[in-house]
Write an enzyme that holds these catalytic residues in place. Structure first.
Site, mmCIF file in Angstrom:
data_model
loop_
_atom_site.group_PDB
_atom_site.id
_atom_site.type_symbol
_atom_site.label_atom_id
_atom_site.label_comp_id
_atom_site.label_asym_id
_atom_site.label_seq_id
_atom_site.Cartn_x
_atom_site.Cartn_y
_atom_site.Cartn_z
ATOM 1 N N ASP A 1 40.831 43.114 46.183
ATOM 2 C CA ASP A 1 39.669 42.570 45.494
ATOM 3 C C ASP A 1 38.422 43.020 46.253
ATOM 4 O O ASP A 1 38.450 43.137 47.481
ATOM 5 C CB ASP A 1 39.772 41.044 45.464
ATOM 6 C CG ASP A 1 38.622 40.407 44.717
ATOM 7 O OD1 ASP A 1 38.208 40.954 43.692
ATOM 8 O OD2 ASP A 1 38.136 39.354 45.180
ATOM 9 N N THR B 1 35.043 41.585 46.234
ATOM 10 C CA THR B 1 34.268 40.499 46.837
ATOM 11 C C THR B 1 35.138 39.689 47.781
ATOM 12 O O THR B 1 36.204 39.206 47.406
ATOM 13 C CB THR B 1 33.695 39.579 45.742
ATOM 14 O OG1 THR B 1 32.973 40.379 44.813
ATOM 15 C CG2 THR B 1 32.777 38.545 46.345
ATOM 16 N N ASP C 1 40.678 36.254 47.313
ATOM 17 C CA ASP C 1 40.254 34.964 47.846
ATOM 18 C C ASP C 1 39.842 33.973 46.760
ATOM 19 O O ASP C 1 39.610 32.813 47.038
ATOM 20 C CB ASP C 1 39.095 35.148 48.834
ATOM 21 C CG ASP C 1 37.838 35.685 48.154
ATOM 22 O OD1 ASP C 1 37.947 36.165 47.003
ATOM 23 O OD2 ASP C 1 36.760 35.637 48.776
#
Length: 798
Positions: free
Chosen positions: A302, A304, A533
């Site tokens: 991912d 970000t 996250d």
């Protein structure tokens, strides 16, 4: 800590909490599936191998030969080392688990504060926001656009809207909105706890090592039964050496057949790996995950929070109409009870809201890419992805695309022609401003990606952000490959897998697409790791072969991941991969040593047993087994035991290869056969028959032991390759130890050795050297069969 306001449902008082604790109405489910101290002790003491050695130890003691019972120390050593290492690993993991566990926001009359799940009691009021995991079953009391994902429990992919009075189940998580619920079932009564106990949903990481070792042990068991029965019969009933001598020879044959250290060394390697990674703030929820990540060939990262830092700042505001938009931005940020990173940056930049009252709100969702609020006479406002809220071909969307191409995140603030809670919202959006947000690339991201590239591990950057922006960030980190907008991704799995092979970076990816992408890669035989996250990563984290969550991420993402990076450092992953490679490579080495010993022990027992049967049939001299228990004990000290312990903990950066069982058996079987035949030949040449004196029998046993030691030391020398100075030292010291034992008269007497017959000893040495030469040739041939380039010395680059 904040006090509850008057319009919220009040929580429990301290007295009510104390009463429920006294009644046992607490959430007493262990935070992680780990063995207790008593279970660890029982698990390491009461093992099948310890039971076998224990029975043989008692049999030896009955003969009165205490020195021959020295192998009984293995029971104590195996148990003690296993217990100590597992307790150390448990202590490390338990400490990290406390740091990394999800802490629900519990509302009580004394205030609202985060608490460990174990401190939640029946009837507690728990507040919810996006990304929060629901830790106990309950009933919704308050909600604002609350949506819950129950897919991890039910398999249903769509988020479910929850109203006051609706039930929520532990193990689900919030994808949008906010609210509060009252705990109605805690501890083992909760849904997720029952589900976990039934093991109907949650499974361990697949471990090739664990499965392979179990397969090998089953194979050994099949060999032990006939070989053991044969040697027991021939030593007890066909020889005339007296029951004590026969019993000692029988035990001497059986003890080395048991691979007593294989499971122990495997456990130690995993436990030490956990401790080492724990020092880097890496929580391993499932031990084989260390191995799994070392086998990964595709990492889906991912953007970000993984490649970029979580925090953002507003770097520019492009106003597109005359009215003031800063008041709108300030109010939208103020009305977001659980702001994401983007809204937190806007709240920091525009901190003074005008005080408007929202008549309707729409929370941000990963699937829709926008949020908003309606403010009566002040209008309906939305903020989100420009290419979602506008026609991608419009001038404003194209302008946003150009800004995003520099690696910046761009949000559109616009007014809508209908309330944000309308079924067809957002409707027609009129652009008001472009909010430009800046994210800093993690300073360690480039080095981490370079490491994976050097190890031939493919990286796929998957993000919900604009594809051009994601591509710009990936390009700045040196990633090569095409960028694609996920809205153009094919739905058919085969076509999706083909696209994933061609492209590197993907933007505007929905949560369900992340999961589909993981499945598509797995369908092509890839071992996939997913890092993330956010709540939008949960489904993909769960279905990936290895899920890696950031410690600062949502509680839901941490709950489903096998590995949690508590320090939020993407750069920790290479250390996890390295630790996995160390475990895999070293266990393979150690397995070669132990299984070679088992093979030559079984073969020697079979050959001696068959010779004993033929002696009975043809009325010739019976054949005593060459070794007493003390002989096989000292043979194992420096050819297997101590070297295996050192090798199991040594550095090892070699790439993990598939086919553990095939590779180990290809190495161990031929080497074991060579050692067994050489030892039997040496013994036959030195054996003087039934009329042999005790001295002559000891000399024959010593000759067989010399041959075995020379050949077994060469097996160690081969297993230790490629050489470094310390590996050469390990082999040399092991060989020197036996020279010392044979050189000291007191040691020879203690260990029942007699190398004084120079003809017999020289013959034994010559046969041992010939066996060593055969093992050397086999090593090079095995490399050719397995398609591996053999190296004597480690290359300078490791």
């Amino acid at each position: 800590m904040s006090a509850p306001s008057d319009n919220l449902v009040a929580g429990l008082s301290d007295a009510e909490v104390a009463a429920r604790v006294a009644e046992g109405k607490t959430n007493d489910v262990p935070t992680r599936a780990a063995r207790s101290v008593s279970e660890i002790i029982r698990g390491n003491v009461f093992t099948r191998i310890n039971a076998i050695l224990g029975v043989l130890f008692v049999i030896v003691l009955s003969t009165g030969s205490l020195i021959n019972g020295a192998f009984g120390l293995l029971i104590i050593a195996n148990s003690a080392i296993g217990i100590i290492q597992e307790l150390r690993a448990k202590q490390t993991l338990d400490k990290l688990a406390i740091v990394g566990q999800a802490k629900p926001l519990v509302r009580r009359q004394s205030g609202t504060q985060p608490m460990p799940p174990s401190e939640v009691v029946l009837d507690d009021v728990i507040e919810l926001g996006p990304g929060d995991q629901i830790v106990v079953d309950g009933v919704i009391l308050e909600e604002t656009n609350l949506e819950v994902d129950e897919s991890l429990l039910t398999g249903e992919a769509d988020a479910i809207a929850k109203d006051a009075g609706d039930h929520v189940m532990s193990g689900s998580f919030v994808v949008a909105g906010s609210g509060a619920y009252r705990a109605t079932k805690v501890g083992r009564e909760a849904y997720a706890a029952k589900l976990a106990e039934e093991a109907s949903k949650f499974t361990l990481v697949r471990s090739e090592l664990r499965n392979g070792i179990n397969q090998i042990l089953r194979f050994i068991t099949y060999l032990l039964i006939p070989a053991g029965a044969l040697i027991i019969y021939t030593q007890l009933f066909t020889t005339d050496s007296g029951w004590r001598e026969s019993v000692l020879r029988m035990v001497g044959a059986l003890v080395p057949m048991v691979p007593e250290g294989l499971v122990l060394m495997t456990s130690i390697a995993f436990a030490v790996g956990v401790i080492r990674l724990g020092r880097r703030q890496c929580l391993v929820n499932e031990l084989p995950a260390i191995e799994g990540l070392a086998r990964v060939d595709v990492v889906c990262a991912d953007k970000t929070g993984t490649l970029t830092e979580n925090g953002m700042r507003v770097s520019d505001l492009k106003v597109l109409e005359s009215r003031s938009v800063t008041d709108v931005l300030a109010q939208l940020a103020a009305d977001d009870a659980r702001p994401n990173a983007s809204m937190a940056a806007i709240a920091e930049a525009y901190a003074v809201p005008p005080g408007w009252t929202a008549t309707a709100t729409a929370p941000f969702k990963s699937a829709t890419k926008w949020s908003g609020a309606s403010y009566a006479e002040h209008g309906n406002w939305v903020i989100g992805a420009p290419d979602v809220l506008l026609d991608p071909a419009s001038p404003v969307a194209e302008d946003a695309e150009r800004i995003g191409a520099r690696g910046l995140r761009v949000l559109l603030l616009g007014s809508s022609d209908r309330p944000v809670d309308a079924p067809d919202a957002p409707g027609v959006v009129t652009p008001a401003a472009l909010v430009v947000l800046e994210q800093r690339v993690r300073p360690d991201a480039r080095g981490t990606l370079d490491y994976f590239a050097s190890q031939h591990v493919a990286i796929k950057v998957i993000s919900g952000d604009n594809a051009v922006s994601v591509g710009a960030v990936a390009g700045s980190l040196g990633l090569q490959g095409e960028t694609m907008d996920a809205r153009r991704l094919p739905e058919q799995q085969d076509e999706l897998a083909e696209t994933l092979e061609e492209c590197t970076t993907f933007g505007r990816v929905r949560p369900d697409q992340k999961r589909a992408m993981v499945h598509a890669l797995q369908s092509r035989g890839h071992t996939v790791a997913m890092t993330g996250d956010g709540v939008n990563d949960v489904l993909a984290l769960k279905d990936a072969d290895i899920g890696v969550a950031m410690g600062s991420g949502s509680s839901a993402s941490r709950a489903v991941a096998q590995i949690v990076l508590l320090d939020n450092k993407f750069a920790t992953l290479p250390y996890v991969v390295g630790e996995g490679r160390r475990v895999i490579g070293n266990i393979e080495r150690v397995s070669n040593l132990f299984l070679t010993k088992t093979v030559y022990s079984v073969l020697l027992a079979v050959l001696v047993g068959l010779a004993g049967l033929s002696a009975e049939i043809f009325d010739t001299d019976p054949l005593l087994f060459p070794f007493q228990p003390i002989h096989v004990t000292i043979a194992a000290w420096f050819t297997i035991g101590i070297p295996a312990f050192v090798l199991s903990l040594a550095p090892n950066n070699e790439r993990a290869h598939p086919g553990f069982v095939r590779r180990v058996m290809t190495a161990a079987l031929p080497s074991g056969v060579v050692v067994g035949i050489a030892t039997f030949t040496s013994y036959l040449l030195a054996y003087q028959g039934r009329a042999a004196t005790e001295t002559e029998q000891t000399q024959a046993s010593t000759a067989a032991l010399i041959t075995l030691l020379v050949a077994a030391l060469w097996v160690l020398a081969v297993v230790a390759r490629p050489y470094e100075w310390w590996r050469v030292a390990l082999v040399s010291i092991s060989a020197l130890a036996y020279v010392v034992i044979f050189s000291i008269p007191a040691a020879r007497e203690l260990f029942i050795l007699d190398p004084t017959n120079m003809t017999t000893t020289s013959t034994a040495l010559a046969i041992g050297i010939a066996a060593a030469a055969a093992i050397e040739v086999l090593w090079w041939v095995q490399g050719h069969v397995l398609g591996e380039r053999r190296r004597l010395w480690r290359a300078a680059d490791g």
